[in-house]
Scaffold this active site. Sequence first.
Site, mmCIF file in Angstrom:
data_model
loop_
_atom_site.group_PDB
_atom_site.id
_atom_site.type_symbol
_atom_site.label_atom_id
_atom_site.label_comp_id
_atom_site.label_asym_id
_atom_site.label_seq_id
_atom_site.Cartn_x
_atom_site.Cartn_y
_atom_site.Cartn_z
ATOM 1 N N SER A 161 35.443 34.177 39.389
ATOM 2 C CA SER A 161 34.260 34.485 40.202
ATOM 3 C C SER A 161 33.685 35.806 39.726
ATOM 4 C CB SER A 161 34.677 34.601 41.666
ATOM 5 O OG SER A 161 33.656 35.225 42.422
ATOM 6 N N TYR A 174 39.541 38.310 48.282
ATOM 7 C CA TYR A 174 38.943 37.314 47.384
ATOM 8 C C TYR A 174 38.728 37.931 45.990
ATOM 9 C CZ TYR A 174 35.563 33.861 45.585
ATOM 10 O OH TYR A 174 34.908 32.920 44.819
#
Length: 259
Positions: A161, A174
């Site tokens: 990501s 995250y």
Amino acid sequence: MTAFDPHWQPPADLLAGRVIAVTGAGAGIGRAAAHSFAAHGATVLLFGRNEAKLIDVYDEIVAAGNPEPVIQAVNLAGVTAEDSSRLAAAIDEGFGRLDGLLHNASVLGPRVPLAHYDPDKWHEVIATNLTSNFLLTQALLPLLEAAGERAPSPLVLFTGSGAGLRPRAYWGAYAVAKAGVEALMKVFADESENISTVRFASINPGGTRTAMRAAAFPGEDPATLPTPADLMPLYLWLFGVADAAVHGRSIEAREWLAL
Ligand SMILES: NC(=O)c1ccc[n+]([C@@H]2O[C@H](COP(=O)([O-])OP(=O)(O)OC[C@H]3O[C@@H](n4cnc5c(N)ncnc54)[C@H](OP(=O)(O)O)[C@@H]3O)[C@@H](O)[C@H]2O)c1
């Protein structure tokens, strides 16, 4: 390396005879990957925590006349080494090998400063997004090794990501987990260099029209984003065409797909 052509049309039998596991196969990018791999001939192992969603995907794949998939219900937030070994044993019994593994499942977790981050949520996000990737890869590696010499060689594709590649405020566990996924991929890739045919790479899908994206960016118009299906030519190419030159690489889907 054969370059990826964004206008490439994957042949219908690209993944015929291949066995590919997809985590988070019940929704979003994972669901699109499961459909796309099956539509190109693969037997897909549908990993996910929500069995009802996996059954939907199973039914749709079978209704489309594609190879019958296999449902592997597993909650990656709590997966243990023993669970991973059991999954590996089931795959071994059914197929004796694994041609591909797409680590796709993840949770966003809270979008708050680390100073206020709930420690239980921290553990859940790290377990789901990072530790499960390690445990499953470790357990499934012998089956990937067993996939044989057919080109292209087996691929383990991790999902990164932008938040992991460029960690920043309020992305919490995250971002940390996704940064860890990049490191995990590189360590596995380095350790398999010259002693294994298994390829390891990571992909950052970039902003994509899914529930996770909508949760992260509630003010964004989803219609402005590519859909999971738009990404699939690149995913198909990585599993079905790409050679060893993708080994160890962090791939930015946006740059490759020209979306
Ligand atoms: N969409 C984007 O813009 C974007 C951008 C960069 C990176 N990514 C990455 O791309 C991947 C796919 O994201 P997405 O947007 O498709 O997300 P999504 O729509 O939220 O789908 C995530 C999938 O992971 C599954 N999952 C979550 N926790 C799980 C657990 N504990 N055990 C098993 N499965 C679990 C979900 O299951 P449920 O259906 O049961 O919730 C769902 O199937 C993720 O790794 C994400 O971090 C996405």
